[in-house]
Design a protein around this motif. Structure first.
Motif, PDB file in Angstrom:
ATOM      1  N   THR A 325       0.821  -1.207   0.000  1.00  0.00           N
ATOM      2  CA  THR A 325       0.000   0.000   0.000  1.00  0.00           C
ATOM      3  C   THR A 325       0.856   1.258   0.000  1.00  0.00           C
ATOM      4  OG1 THR A 325      -0.154   0.338   2.401  1.00  0.00           O
ATOM      5  CG2 THR A 325      -1.640  -1.293   1.421  1.00  0.00           C
ATOM      6  N   THR A 326       0.192   2.391  -0.191  1.00  0.00           N
ATOM      7  CA  THR A 326       0.875   3.691  -0.167  1.00  0.00           C
ATOM      8  C   THR A 326       0.873   4.302   1.229  1.00  0.00           C
ATOM      9  OG1 THR A 326      -1.182   4.849  -0.683  1.00  0.00           O
ATOM     10  CG2 THR A 326       0.164   4.130  -2.548  1.00  0.00           C
ATOM     11  N   ILE A 327       0.173   3.668   2.152  1.00  0.00           N
ATOM     12  CA  ILE A 327       0.098   4.192   3.519  1.00  0.00           C
ATOM     13  C   ILE A 327       1.481   4.176   4.157  1.00  0.00           C
ATOM     14  CG2 ILE A 327      -0.836   3.794   5.832  1.00  0.00           C
ATOM     15  CD1 ILE A 327      -2.978   4.742   3.960  1.00  0.00           C
ATOM     16  N   ASP A 328       1.870   5.280   4.757  1.00  0.00           N
ATOM     17  CA  ASP A 328       3.126   5.347   5.510  1.00  0.00           C
ATOM     18  C   ASP A 328       2.808   5.079   6.976  1.00  0.00           C
ATOM     19  OD1 ASP A 328       5.099   7.013   7.302  1.00  0.00           O
ATOM     20  OD2 ASP A 328       6.152   6.718   5.405  1.00  0.00           O
ATOM     21  N   SER A 329       3.449   4.072   7.567  1.00  0.00           N
ATOM     22  CA  SER A 329       3.092   3.662   8.929  1.00  0.00           C
ATOM     23  C   SER A 329       3.316   4.777   9.944  1.00  0.00           C
ATOM     24  CB  SER A 329       3.879   2.415   9.340  1.00  0.00           C
ATOM     25  OG  SER A 329       5.260   2.695   9.457  1.00  0.00           O
ATOM     26  N   HIS A 330       4.362   5.583   9.749  1.00  0.00           N
ATOM     27  CA  HIS A 330       4.626   6.684  10.677  1.00  0.00           C
ATOM     28  C   HIS A 330       3.538   7.760  10.543  1.00  0.00           C
ATOM     29  CE1 HIS A 330       8.616   5.192  11.739  1.00  0.00           C
ATOM     30  NE2 HIS A 330       8.796   4.926  10.450  1.00  0.00           N
ATOM     31  N   MET A 331       3.224   8.124   9.318  1.00  0.00           N
ATOM     32  CA  MET A 331       2.225   9.167   9.100  1.00  0.00           C
ATOM     33  C   MET A 331       0.835   8.705   9.542  1.00  0.00           C
ATOM     34  SD  MET A 331       3.702  10.510   5.436  1.00  0.00           S
ATOM     35  CE  MET A 331       2.582  11.874   5.215  1.00  0.00           C
ATOM     36  N   GLN A 332       0.563   7.412   9.366  1.00  0.00           N
ATOM     37  CA  GLN A 332      -0.710   6.873   9.842  1.00  0.00           C
ATOM     38  C   GLN A 332      -0.802   6.999  11.364  1.00  0.00           C
ATOM     39  OE1 GLN A 332      -3.318   5.745   8.062  1.00  0.00           O
ATOM     40  NE2 GLN A 332      -4.491   5.319   9.914  1.00  0.00           N
ATOM     41  N   THR A 333       0.290   6.680  12.035  1.00  0.00           N
ATOM     42  CA  THR A 333       0.325   6.817  13.498  1.00  0.00           C
ATOM     43  C   THR A 333       0.125   8.272  13.912  1.00  0.00           C
ATOM     44  OG1 THR A 333       1.788   4.913  13.751  1.00  0.00           O
ATOM     45  CG2 THR A 333       1.757   6.498  15.553  1.00  0.00           C
ATOM     46  N   TYR A 334       0.791   9.199  13.201  1.00  0.00           N
ATOM     47  CA  TYR A 334       0.664  10.623  13.540  1.00  0.00           C
ATOM     48  C   TYR A 334      -0.775  11.105  13.334  1.00  0.00           C
ATOM     49  CZ  TYR A 334       5.773  10.450  13.202  1.00  0.00           C
ATOM     50  OH  TYR A 334       7.088  10.127  13.372  1.00  0.00           O
ATOM     51  N   ALA A 335      -1.407  10.634  12.261  1.00  0.00           N
ATOM     52  CA  ALA A 335      -2.792  11.039  11.987  1.00  0.00           C
ATOM     53  C   ALA A 335      -3.724  10.518  13.075  1.00  0.00           C
ATOM     54  CB  ALA A 335      -3.228  10.528  10.620  1.00  0.00           C
ATOM     55  N   GLU A 336      -3.538   9.262  13.459  1.00  0.00           N
ATOM     56  CA  GLU A 336      -4.400   8.684  14.495  1.00  0.00           C
ATOM     57  C   GLU A 336      -4.174   9.376  15.840  1.00  0.00           C
ATOM     58  OE1 GLU A 336      -3.592   4.506  14.383  1.00  0.00           O
ATOM     59  OE2 GLU A 336      -4.657   4.204  12.489  1.00  0.00           O
ATOM     60  N   GLU A 337      -2.926   9.679  16.153  1.00  0.00           N
ATOM     61  CA  GLU A 337      -2.626  10.368  17.405  1.00  0.00           C
ATOM     62  C   GLU A 337      -3.235  11.770  17.417  1.00  0.00           C
ATOM     63  OE1 GLU A 337       1.732   8.332  18.467  1.00  0.00           O
ATOM     64  OE2 GLU A 337       1.606  10.348  17.626  1.00  0.00           O
ATOM     65  N   ALA A 338      -3.061  12.498  16.321  1.00  0.00           N
ATOM     66  CA  ALA A 338      -3.568  13.875  16.256  1.00  0.00           C
ATOM     67  C   ALA A 338      -5.086  13.911  16.348  1.00  0.00           C
ATOM     68  CB  ALA A 338      -3.093  14.552  14.966  1.00  0.00           C
ATOM     69  N   LEU A 339      -5.745  12.997  15.643  1.00  0.00           N
ATOM     70  CA  LEU A 339      -7.205  12.970  15.690  1.00  0.00           C
ATOM     71  C   LEU A 339      -7.697  12.578  17.086  1.00  0.00           C
ATOM     72  CD1 LEU A 339      -9.687  11.914  13.028  1.00  0.00           C
ATOM     73  CD2 LEU A 339      -9.877  10.789  15.248  1.00  0.00           C
ATOM     74  N   ARG A 340      -7.048  11.586  17.681  1.00  0.00           N
ATOM     75  CA  ARG A 340      -7.461  11.151  19.020  1.00  0.00           C
ATOM     76  C   ARG A 340      -7.272  12.280  20.036  1.00  0.00           C
ATOM     77  NH1 ARG A 340      -5.194   6.657  18.808  1.00  0.00           N
ATOM     78  NH2 ARG A 340      -3.135   7.236  19.599  1.00  0.00           N
ATOM     79  N   GLU A 341      -6.155  12.968  19.944  1.00  0.00           N
ATOM     80  CA  GLU A 341      -5.869  14.073  20.865  1.00  0.00           C
ATOM     81  C   GLU A 341      -6.905  15.186  20.715  1.00  0.00           C
ATOM     82  OE1 GLU A 341      -2.496  17.089  20.163  1.00  0.00           O
ATOM     83  OE2 GLU A 341      -1.614  15.603  21.518  1.00  0.00           O
ATOM     84  N   ASN A 342      -7.233  15.528  19.487  1.00  0.00           N
ATOM     85  CA  ASN A 342      -8.216  16.581  19.225  1.00  0.00           C
ATOM     86  C   ASN A 342      -9.611  16.174  19.673  1.00  0.00           C
ATOM     87  OD1 ASN A 342      -9.504  18.927  18.143  1.00  0.00           O
ATOM     88  ND2 ASN A 342      -9.903  17.816  16.253  1.00  0.00           N
ATOM     89  N   MET A 343     -10.011  14.939  19.345  1.00  0.00           N
ATOM     90  CA  MET A 343     -11.380  14.532  19.624  1.00  0.00           C
ATOM     91  C   MET A 343     -11.638  14.323  21.115  1.00  0.00           C
ATOM     92  SD  MET A 343     -12.789  14.990  16.874  1.00  0.00           S
ATOM     93  CE  MET A 343     -14.403  14.509  17.458  1.00  0.00           C
ATOM     94  N   LYS A 344     -10.632  13.945  21.862  1.00  0.00           N
ATOM     95  CA  LYS A 344     -10.806  13.881  23.320  1.00  0.00           C
ATOM     96  C   LYS A 344     -11.138  15.264  23.861  1.00  0.00           C
ATOM     97  CE  LYS A 344      -8.060  11.418  25.938  1.00  0.00           C
ATOM     98  NZ  LYS A 344      -6.844  10.800  26.530  1.00  0.00           N
ATOM     99  N   ASP A 345     -10.455  16.270  23.310  1.00  0.00           N
ATOM    100  CA  ASP A 345     -10.704  17.654  23.727  1.00  0.00           C
ATOM    101  C   ASP A 345     -12.072  18.140  23.254  1.00  0.00           C
ATOM    102  OD1 ASP A 345      -9.846  20.291  24.771  1.00  0.00           O
ATOM    103  OD2 ASP A 345      -9.851  20.856  22.658  1.00  0.00           O
TER     104      ASP A 345
END
Length: 776
Positions: A325-345
């Protein structure tokens, strides 16, 4: 005719000895005939044997692997979670523990260990069993061909009491010998460890090492190897997660065997036996791991693709495909972390916003502007659509009193919270109410140069919320649709230097007229550049442009740039009232970053089989849909959102604007039901959506409900992490400016472009009252 091979000497026991030799000879002959009969299924009595092709190409189920662009396995599709390995990937600790425990004479026998078999037979007669007689080769035969379970190998004699077990054992002996002739000892051990079931959904040593220790097989230490080898005898009984005491005792038996056969010294063995069992337990499932929403989308896509290549759709679970796939594992982790951090707030703010104010499923009051009223029977109507309700309705034969009583009956359950899963007692109705209170979100990142999707987050938690808001979900995009309006105007000769006044504008529609207003309900009556108007998301300017260039043309441009969904051909489309997905919106925005070329989003580069043979490769399909000059003009206009007064100036607090050019657009729909943010950098485009489960669930004011507050923090947090990761190719930079354009303030000139026209001279007074709420 009589054959005498040798003569016995005369004596008292001559006849007895002779008879013993006769019986032995007949026994050996009978056994050989029996082996031949079983091997060739004589008279179809014994059942089939694995064929030569089966031996050469064992049909074991192998999970298909989803591999990221940086080489990480980010998921699997499998009935059995099995990933094969080569012998050279095994830790010596595994090899030593396995040989010492399961088959100490593994390197010297030819599939059957006569010494072990004799020991078993003696143990049966004496009642003192001292271990099993199955070699690793025999266990491999049993695991590979399921001779004990598969009816394919059954024959009529299987129904004779006492014969079945003898036939099965004989077939395993014969198959083991054939395997020894076909494969090296290393290959046999490799195949055996690939076929062992290790409980917790792990099949094969590679999956087991990852499940119990989050390691590769080559990284296992002596204690970890002993745990897994000990499980080979009885995976469930010796599962270290659920039976730690039994697992430790079995591990220590493995150490004793290793000491006995000189794989460990006595001191090493005693020291290892004192160590506790330490796990890093992480069983693989589709609910866990990176990119679960993407993997679910990919599974359906992959089935369709392999069918085109002549496979069965369900082969993705057994054939061991490798999907790159074209998914980058690091960038996927960063996206999930950023979304989780924002949505908790955001969820915390949402609870506080509605605390003491009732429930958030509301509609605006017709009697009073700005006032919201709860939708009557909202939860009850949702309940009627659930599988639980339908099941109870059948169970109680349509007795609704009993159905509702059961739906309101408290029961133990585990629910999702942002503080982790929580065990509680709730009724089905309370559970629906609990989950409807959550805000949802999505995020997507794509490289505009080649269409490669680098990160895909479809929701806040896949285990509890399966709906993918990247591809499945379609919502009104609000002002994130405005760039398509501006693009239509610019590509048809409207100058970026022309100024438009923020003032009421009325557009005639069949049977009435439409007069939009800005998000604050006011008009500044200022003459504005297009860059200022788009950067501040002024609705009246978008309305002015669509009145000039018509909804039909705007829709044509939107479709040309990548929007697939049908759009309503009305003037209000300029404010984003047509439902679209984040996936298609992303493709449209990438056109601006890619110098006017539309590139179909791509998420897989190739599919190969288990042997590495490429089945199909995928390449980006790109075509020019607008000129590079128009594309750059749009980038310049959207950069106005990150300038002082722009709706995206808040990105400055993430440090992503320093030394960097970013073009952006916020979007907020009526009643603040949807909050969008789309941001473009020279090499990476990303965007996201945030809102309730349906449009009636939302904040009640723009301070909390706008896209810049709801979705922009995820974008900022993601790029903050991406720019901090020096191993990634995505850096801060500037957009490539075509040589055919020049910039002067908010204007972008192309060769031969004339002077601008001040649209204030064309103003037509409104003939209708502005609508209550418009989209920002």
């Amino acid at each position: 005719m009589r054959f005498n091979y040798f003569e016995l000497a005369d004596g008292k026991y001559r006849k007895i000895i002779g008879n013993i030799w006769k019986f032995t000879g007949f026994g050996v002959l009978a056994f050989i005939i029996f082996l031949v009969a079983v091997n060739f299924n004589l008279f179809w009595l014994f059942g089939k044997m694995p064929s030569s092709d089966d031996i050469d190409n064992p049909n074991s189920e192998i999970a298909s692997e989803v591999i990221s662009s940086d080489g990480k396995v980010i998921g699997k599709f499998a009935y059995e979670n099995r990933s094969p390995i080569d012998f050279n990937e095994l830790s010596p600790n595994i090899v030593n523990a396995l040989v010492a425990t399961e088959d100490v004479r593994f390197t010297v026998h030819s599939g059957i260990d006569a010494r072990s078999t004799l020991r078993v037979i003696t143990g049966i007669f004496t009642g003192q069993r001292k271990g099993g007689g199955s070699t690793i080769s025999q266990q491999l035969a049993k695991n590979l061909f399921k001779l004990r379970e598969d009816d394919f190998y059954r024959g009529p004699l299987y129904n004779v009491p006492g014969i079945r077990q003898l036939l099965i054992k004989t077939k395993e002996w014969i198959t083991a010998i054939k395997l020894e002739r076909r494969y090296t000892k290393q290959e046999i051990m490799e195949k055996y460890l690939n076929t062992v079931e290790f409980s917790s959904g792990a099949y094969g040593i590679k999956s087991a090492a990852k499940t119990y220790f989050k390691k590769e097989p080559s990284e296992l230490n002596a204690e970890e190897a002993a745990i897994l080898v000990g499980m080979c005898q009885n995976p469930s009984r010796f599962n270290p997660k659920f039976h730690p005491v039994a697992a430790k005792e079995r591990r220590n038996i493995v150490f004793d065997q290793m000491v006995k056969y000189n794989k460990l010294s006595l001191e090493q063995g005693e020291a290892l036996k004192k160590k506790p069992v330490v796990l890093n337990y992480s069983p693989e499932s589709h609910n866990s791991g990176p990119a679960p929403y993407f993997r679910q989308f990919l599974k359906d896509w992959l089935k369709a693709e392999i069918v085109k290549e002549g496979y069965d759709a369900n082969d993705i679970y057994t054939k061991g495909f490798k999907v790159y796939t074209t998914i980058d594992s690091h960038m996927q982790t960063y996206a999930e972390e950023a979304l989780r951090e924002n949505m908790k707030d955001q969820q915390k703010k949402f609870y506080a916003h509605w605390k003491g104010k009732g429930n958030p499923w509301v509609l605006e009051s017709k009697a009073k502007e700005g006032r919201y009223e709860e939708i009557p029977n909202y939860i009850e109507n949702i309940a009627k659509t659930t599988a639980r309700f339908r099941e109870l309705k059948r169970e109680y034969d349509g007795d609704m009193d009993k159905v509702w009583r059961d739906m309101k009956k408290p029961t133990k359950m585990r629910v999702f919270t942002w503080q982790g899963e929580r065990d509680t007692v709730l009724s089905s109705m309370d559970s629906i109410r609990h989950y409807k209170f959550f805000l949802h979100s999505s995020f997507l990142a794509m490289d505009p140069r080649n269409g490669h999707i680098k990160a895909w987050v479809g929701g806040i938690n896949y285990k509890h919320f399966k709906y993918d808001h990247v591809y499945q979900g379609k919502r009104q995009p609000g002002s994130t649709f405005k760039p398509f309006v501006y693009c239509t105007a610019i590509d048809n000769g409207f100058s970026t230097c022309e100024r438009v006044t923020d003032q009421p504008i009325t557009i005639q529609v069949p049977g009435s007229s439409w007069t939009p207003k800005n998000s604050d309900g006011k008009y500044s009556y200022r003459s504005m550049t297009l860059r200022q108007a788009l950067g501040q998301s002024i609705n009246t300017v978008s309305a002015y442009l669509i009145n000039q260039f018509k909804a039909e043309n705007v829709i044509k441009y939107a479709h040309k740039l990548g929007i697939k969904s049908e759009l309503p051909e009305v003037p209000a489309i300029c404010l984003g009232i047509g439902d679209v997905s984040l996936y298609e919106l992303m493709a449209g925005y990438c056109v601006f970053a890619n110098q006017g070329k539309y590139t179909e989003p791509i998420f897989v580069t190739k599919i190969s089989d288990k042997n590495g043979e490429v089945i199909k490769e995928y390449y980006s399909d790109s075509k020019e849909v607008i000129s590079q000059e128009t594309a750059y003009k749009m980038i310049h206009l959207m950069r106005g959102a990150t300038q002082p007064g722009g709706t995206a100036i808040g990105l400055s607090r993430y440090g992503v604007l320093d030394g960097n050019e970013i073009a952006a657009k916020t979007g907020t729909t009526s009643n603040f039901s949807d909050g969008w943010f789309m941001g473009i950098t020279p090499t990476l485009v990303a965007g996201g959506w945030t809102g309730g489960d349906d449009p009636t669930i939302h904040f009640r004011d723009i301070n909390l409900g706008q896209g810049a507050r709801l979705s922009m923090p995820t974008w900022g947090g993601f790029f903050q992490r991406v720019y901090a990761d020096k191993t990634l190719e995505y850096k801060k930079g500037t957009f490539l400016k075509p040589s055919t354009v020049s910039i002067s303030g908010d204007c972008v000139f192309t060769a031969g472009e004339g002077a601008y026209i001040d649209s204030t001279q064309k103003y037509t007074p409104p003939t209708a009252k502005p609508a209550d709420d418009e989209l920002l």
